[in-house]
Write a protein that holds these residues in place. Structure first.
Motif, PDB file in Angstrom:
ATOM      1  N   VAL A   2      -0.918 -10.388  -9.050  1.00  0.00           N
ATOM      2  CA  VAL A   2      -0.883 -10.238  -7.581  1.00  0.00           C
ATOM      3  C   VAL A   2      -1.309 -11.330  -7.094  1.00  0.00           C
ATOM      4  CG1 VAL A   2      -3.053  -9.068  -7.535  1.00  0.00           C
ATOM      5  CG2 VAL A   2      -1.625  -8.763  -5.883  1.00  0.00           C
ATOM      6  N   ALA A  24      -1.998  -8.863   0.182  1.00  0.00           N
ATOM      7  CA  ALA A  24      -1.487  -8.699  -1.454  1.00  0.00           C
ATOM      8  C   ALA A  24      -0.013  -8.508  -1.574  1.00  0.00           C
ATOM      9  CB  ALA A  24      -2.120  -7.533  -2.167  1.00  0.00           C
ATOM     10  N   PHE A  29       0.465  -2.222  -4.979  1.00  0.00           N
ATOM     11  CA  PHE A  29      -1.208  -2.355  -4.306  1.00  0.00           C
ATOM     12  C   PHE A  29      -1.663  -1.228  -4.421  1.00  0.00           C
ATOM     13  CE2 PHE A  29      -3.924  -4.117  -1.374  1.00  0.00           C
ATOM     14  CZ  PHE A  29      -4.109  -3.354  -0.413  1.00  0.00           C
ATOM     15  N   ARG A  72      -8.740  -0.546   3.400  1.00  0.00           N
ATOM     16  CA  ARG A  72      -7.587  -1.158   3.054  1.00  0.00           C
ATOM     17  C   ARG A  72      -6.204  -0.229   3.646  1.00  0.00           C
ATOM     18  NH1 ARG A  72      -7.465  -0.881  -3.364  1.00  0.00           N
ATOM     19  NH2 ARG A  72      -5.324  -1.414  -3.161  1.00  0.00           N
ATOM     20  N   HIS A  74      -2.479   0.652   3.321  1.00  0.00           N
ATOM     21  CA  HIS A  74      -1.553   0.483   2.202  1.00  0.00           C
ATOM     22  C   HIS A  74      -0.303   0.126   2.667  1.00  0.00           C
ATOM     23  CE1 HIS A  74      -3.693   2.020  -1.274  1.00  0.00           C
ATOM     24  NE2 HIS A  74      -4.570   2.691  -0.487  1.00  0.00           N
ATOM     25  N   ASN A  77      -0.174  -3.558   2.649  1.00  0.00           N
ATOM     26  CA  ASN A  77      -0.624  -4.112   1.374  1.00  0.00           C
ATOM     27  C   ASN A  77      -1.871  -5.037   1.777  1.00  0.00           C
ATOM     28  OD1 ASN A  77       1.158  -2.680  -0.115  1.00  0.00           O
ATOM     29  ND2 ASN A  77       2.396  -4.568  -0.436  1.00  0.00           N
TER      30      ASN A  77
END
Length: 125
Positions: A2, A24, A29, A72, A74, A77
């Motif tokens: 990654v 990322a 992810f 985080r 998603h 990412n």
């Protein structure tokens, strides 16, 4: 593998807030945990916070607990580090890292697989 890119660092005064971002790309992810570390010249890289792939578990160092929040998103990412009540001793280069074994409670740099390039945070008194 990654690729990780941090952003959001800067120069702030004690008591201020900053939000760091880590974007990322590459590996899915949702398949790995993420962590934040920091480092100052001449010192070892220090664990700050980590989050599981599912967001269900988070872990913080004692030095930032209650002031910093890891999260985080998603859909983007991206993992964040919200830093409130900053202190001069928080001054460091901050790095995000990916943990493919999803340990979450992984506080040592060797437990992480890929790293970003870092972003500088400077807190003046």
């Amino acid at each position: 593998q990654v690729q990780l890119v941090e952003s959001g660092g800067g120069l702030v005064q004690a008591g201020d807030s900053l939000r760091l971002s880590c974007a990322a790309s590459g590996r899915t992810f949702r398949s790995y945990a993420m962590g934040w570390f920091r480092q100052t010249p001449g010192k070892e890289r220090e664990f700050v916070a980590s989050i599981s792939w599912s967001d269900s578990r988070k872990y913080y160092s004692d030095s930032v607990k209650g002031r910093f929040t890891i999260s985080r998103e998603h859909a983007k990412n991206t993992v964040y580090l919200q830093m409130n009540g900053l202190k001069p001793e928080d001054t460091a280069v901050y790095y995000c890292a990916a943990d493919y074994r999803n340990k979450v409670v992984a506080t040592q740099p060797f437990e992480y697989d890929d790293w970003g390039q870092g972003t500088q945070v400077t807190v003046s008194s």
